[in-house]
Design a protein around this motif. Structure first.
Motif, PDB file in Angstrom:
ATOM      1  N   LEU A 140      32.421 -27.843  27.707  1.00 43.85           N
ATOM      2  CA  LEU A 140      31.361 -28.626  27.101  1.00 43.85           C
ATOM      3  C   LEU A 140      30.573 -27.838  26.061  1.00 43.85           C
ATOM      4  O   LEU A 140      30.400 -26.627  26.189  1.00 43.85           O
ATOM      5  N   PRO A 141      30.077 -28.530  25.043  1.00 47.69           N
ATOM      6  CA  PRO A 141      29.169 -27.888  24.088  1.00 47.69           C
ATOM      7  C   PRO A 141      27.924 -27.378  24.808  1.00 47.69           C
ATOM      8  O   PRO A 141      27.372 -28.068  25.679  1.00 47.69           O
ATOM      9  N   ALA A 142      27.487 -26.189  24.474  1.00 50.72           N
ATOM     10  CA  ALA A 142      26.346 -25.589  25.158  1.00 50.72           C
ATOM     11  C   ALA A 142      25.083 -26.418  24.992  1.00 50.72           C
ATOM     12  O   ALA A 142      24.232 -26.461  25.891  1.00 50.72           O
ATOM     13  N   ASN A 143      24.941 -27.100  23.844  1.00 50.73           N
ATOM     14  CA  ASN A 143      23.705 -27.855  23.588  1.00 50.73           C
ATOM     15  C   ASN A 143      23.651 -29.183  24.329  1.00 50.73           C
ATOM     16  O   ASN A 143      22.662 -29.897  24.251  1.00 50.73           O
ATOM     17  N   LEU A 144      24.700 -29.519  25.094  1.00 55.73           N
ATOM     18  CA  LEU A 144      24.683 -30.773  25.826  1.00 55.73           C
ATOM     19  C   LEU A 144      23.587 -30.775  26.887  1.00 55.73           C
ATOM     20  O   LEU A 144      23.055 -31.815  27.242  1.00 55.73           O
ATOM     21  N   GLY A 145      23.242 -29.599  27.379  1.00 53.82           N
ATOM     22  CA  GLY A 145      22.216 -29.502  28.411  1.00 53.82           C
ATOM     23  C   GLY A 145      20.798 -29.569  27.883  1.00 53.82           C
ATOM     24  O   GLY A 145      19.841 -29.425  28.664  1.00 53.82           O
ATOM     25  N   SER A 146      20.626 -29.823  26.599  1.00 54.92           N
ATOM     26  CA  SER A 146      19.277 -29.894  26.029  1.00 54.92           C
ATOM     27  C   SER A 146      18.510 -31.120  26.518  1.00 54.92           C
ATOM     28  O   SER A 146      17.274 -31.137  26.493  1.00 54.92           O
ATOM     29  N   VAL A 147      19.217 -32.160  26.903  1.00 54.02           N
ATOM     30  CA  VAL A 147      18.622 -33.379  27.456  1.00 54.02           C
ATOM     31  C   VAL A 147      19.444 -33.757  28.682  1.00 54.02           C
ATOM     32  O   VAL A 147      20.558 -33.263  28.870  1.00 54.02           O
ATOM     33  N   PRO A 148      18.944 -34.639  29.543  1.00 54.17           N
ATOM     34  CA  PRO A 148      19.760 -35.087  30.674  1.00 54.17           C
ATOM     35  C   PRO A 148      21.117 -35.616  30.192  1.00 54.17           C
ATOM     36  O   PRO A 148      21.187 -36.348  29.210  1.00 54.17           O
ATOM     37  N   SER A 149      22.180 -35.225  30.886  1.00 60.25           N
ATOM     38  CA  SER A 149      23.525 -35.596  30.454  1.00 60.25           C
ATOM     39  C   SER A 149      24.407 -35.914  31.656  1.00 60.25           C
ATOM     40  O   SER A 149      24.233 -35.347  32.729  1.00 60.25           O
ATOM     41  N   VAL A 150      25.358 -36.822  31.439  1.00 57.99           N
ATOM     42  CA  VAL A 150      26.314 -37.203  32.479  1.00 57.99           C
ATOM     43  C   VAL A 150      27.696 -37.272  31.851  1.00 57.99           C
ATOM     44  O   VAL A 150      27.859 -37.810  30.755  1.00 57.99           O
ATOM     45  N   LEU A 151      28.684 -36.735  32.549  1.00 60.63           N
ATOM     46  CA  LEU A 151      30.068 -36.799  32.090  1.00 60.63           C
ATOM     47  C   LEU A 151      30.747 -38.043  32.641  1.00 60.63           C
ATOM     48  O   LEU A 151      30.522 -38.435  33.789  1.00 60.63           O
ATOM     49  N   VAL A 152      31.599 -38.648  31.818  1.00 58.61           N
ATOM     50  CA  VAL A 152      32.333 -39.851  32.216  1.00 58.61           C
ATOM     51  C   VAL A 152      33.824 -39.563  32.112  1.00 58.61           C
ATOM     52  O   VAL A 152      34.324 -39.219  31.037  1.00 58.61           O
ATOM     53  N   ASP A 153      34.536 -39.683  33.235  1.00 64.55           N
ATOM     54  CA  ASP A 153      35.990 -39.484  33.280  1.00 64.55           C
ATOM     55  C   ASP A 153      36.386 -38.034  33.052  1.00 64.55           C
ATOM     56  O   ASP A 153      37.481 -37.751  32.588  1.00 64.55           O
ATOM     57  N   SER A 154      35.497 -37.114  33.357  1.00 66.33           N
ATOM     58  CA  SER A 154      35.809 -35.702  33.196  1.00 66.33           C
ATOM     59  C   SER A 154      34.883 -34.867  34.061  1.00 66.33           C
ATOM     60  O   SER A 154      33.848 -35.346  34.531  1.00 66.33           O
ATOM     61  N   VAL A 155      35.268 -33.622  34.269  1.00 68.46           N
ATOM     62  CA  VAL A 155      34.413 -32.669  34.966  1.00 68.46           C
ATOM     63  C   VAL A 155      34.330 -31.407  34.131  1.00 68.46           C
ATOM     64  O   VAL A 155      35.269 -31.058  33.398  1.00 68.46           O
ATOM     65  N   ALA A 156      33.205 -30.727  34.227  1.00 66.11           N
ATOM     66  CA  ALA A 156      33.012 -29.488  33.471  1.00 66.11           C
ATOM     67  C   ALA A 156      33.619 -28.322  34.230  1.00 66.11           C
ATOM     68  O   ALA A 156      33.661 -28.324  35.466  1.00 66.11           O
ATOM     69  N   ALA A 157      34.079 -27.348  33.464  1.00 63.62           N
ATOM     70  CA  ALA A 157      34.696 -26.177  34.076  1.00 63.62           C
ATOM     71  C   ALA A 157      33.740 -25.502  35.056  1.00 63.62           C
ATOM     72  O   ALA A 157      34.130 -25.071  36.138  1.00 63.62           O
TER      73      ALA A 157
END
Length: 350
Positions: A140-157
């Motif tokens: 995932l892009p590092a800046n994704l955590g700048s706001v609340p985020s949810v992954l759809v159909d995937s999991v982060a490493a």
């Protein structure tokens, strides 16, 4: 009086309540003690008068814009993307939010995807949904955590972001069980070659379901190929054209509906009728395929709409401070994959 001039005081008078009560009801203040009947009266008065809370004023007060971002891989070419977007959009609108969508690609560089996320952040979205084109592990892009985020159909490493994924094993078990219930004891699996969770989980479920039924799941024929029509065709030929006819399956479980089309083609070339001579089950429920080939394909539906809606609901709850996404990040939420029965399965010939 024009709708433009109607204010919160007018709603309060019409509903017979205080201005504070109107504000609490229309802004959905969670701690406010307002009876259901009063809420209904306030909302009815506001609707009749054509009054709605000023979005700009609300944004200034809550520091929220009412906008959510959705980064989706290959929107234009991926059948599932539309269902994820529809589920997310309808869930967002039901809660008073709007969706801003950016298209990316599964092959895009990490830097490119970071730029996509930054484009949403610059527009002050309250939260971000990140959807991939198929169930996979993603960096995932590092800046994704700048706001609340949810992954759809995937999991982060790292497994540090809340995710919702399909029940690959449960869906595969349902498909194989349907073949077994029809009386088949020789079942083959046409699998994908990609190193993604679905490849391994569906294979594991295939073997386990056969073993649970008293069959030798480890010895059941499995052929892998590219997960497209041609790959399904080639893999099906390898399974169905075996010289020892006693080892040829009377039923095939296919990794996806596209590979099932290839199996249909291979069966036709070998003079096998579906389902009289060969039963076939697929996965994905791509309706343009599964419902329109002959006979209709029994398959497993991926919960794309449901994943989009689930992710949006929980993202909004996090934005509004009603839930803590970090508590849900340790384990992905798994949504069921129901079996869709059509006409491609029948009892084996005696």
């Amino acid at each position: 009086m024009s709708n433009r001039n109607i204010g919160i005081k007018d709603v309060a008078v019409a509903a017979g309540v205080s201005v504070t009560t109107v504000s609490h009801v229309l802004n959905e203040v969670s701690y406010a003690r307002v009876s259901p009947g009063t809420k209904d009266r306030v909302r009815s008065a506001a609707e009749q008068l054509g009054y709605g809370p000023n979005r700009l004023a609300r944004a200034l007060r809550t520091q929220r814009t009412g906008m959510l971002g959705l980064v989706s891989e290959d929107i234009a070419t991926t059948p599932h993307a539309g269902r994820i977007i529809l589920g997310a959009d309808e869930a967002a609108k039901a809660r008073g939010y709007n969706l801003m969508i950016i298209n990316t690609s599964a092959s895009a560089s990490l830097e490119s995807r970071e730029a996509d996320v930054e484009a949403l952040l610059e527009r002050r979205v309250d939260g971000i949904l990140y959807a991939t084109m198929y169930h996979r592990n993603v960096e995932l892009p590092a800046n994704l955590g700048s706001v609340p985020s949810v992954l759809v159909d995937s999991v982060a490493a790292g497994g540090d972001i809340t995710a919702v994924i399909p029940d690959e094993e449960g869906g595969a078990r349902a498909a194989v069980a349907a073949l077994l219930e029809a009386g088949h004891t020789r079942v083959g699996f046409i699998n994908n070659t990609d190193d993604v969770p679905a490849t391994h989980q569906r294979l594991r479920a295939f073997r386990a379901t056969l073993s649970d039924a008293g069959l030798d799941g480890g010895a059941a024929p499995v052929e892998s190929a590219v997960s497209e029509v041609q790959g399904g065709y080639e893999a099906a030929l390898r399974i169905l054209a075996r010289e020892d006819r006693a080892d040829v399956p009377t039923a095939l479980f296919c990794y996806n509906d596209r590979m099932a089309i290839g199996a249909y083609r291979a069966a036709a070339e070998l003079g096998l009728r579906i389902p009289e001579d060969l039963s076939v089950a697929g996965f994905d429920n791509q309706e343009l395929i599964a419902a329109n080939i002959h006979p209709g394909l029994t398959t497993v539906a991926l919960p794309h709409y449901e994943m989009g809606a689930w992710a949006t609901e929980h993202l909004i709850d996090a934005v509004e401070g009603k839930t803590d996404l970090s508590l849900m990040a340790l384990h992905p939420t798994i949504l069921g994959c129901p079996l869709v029965r059509r006409d491609s399965i029948a009892a084996p010939r005696a």
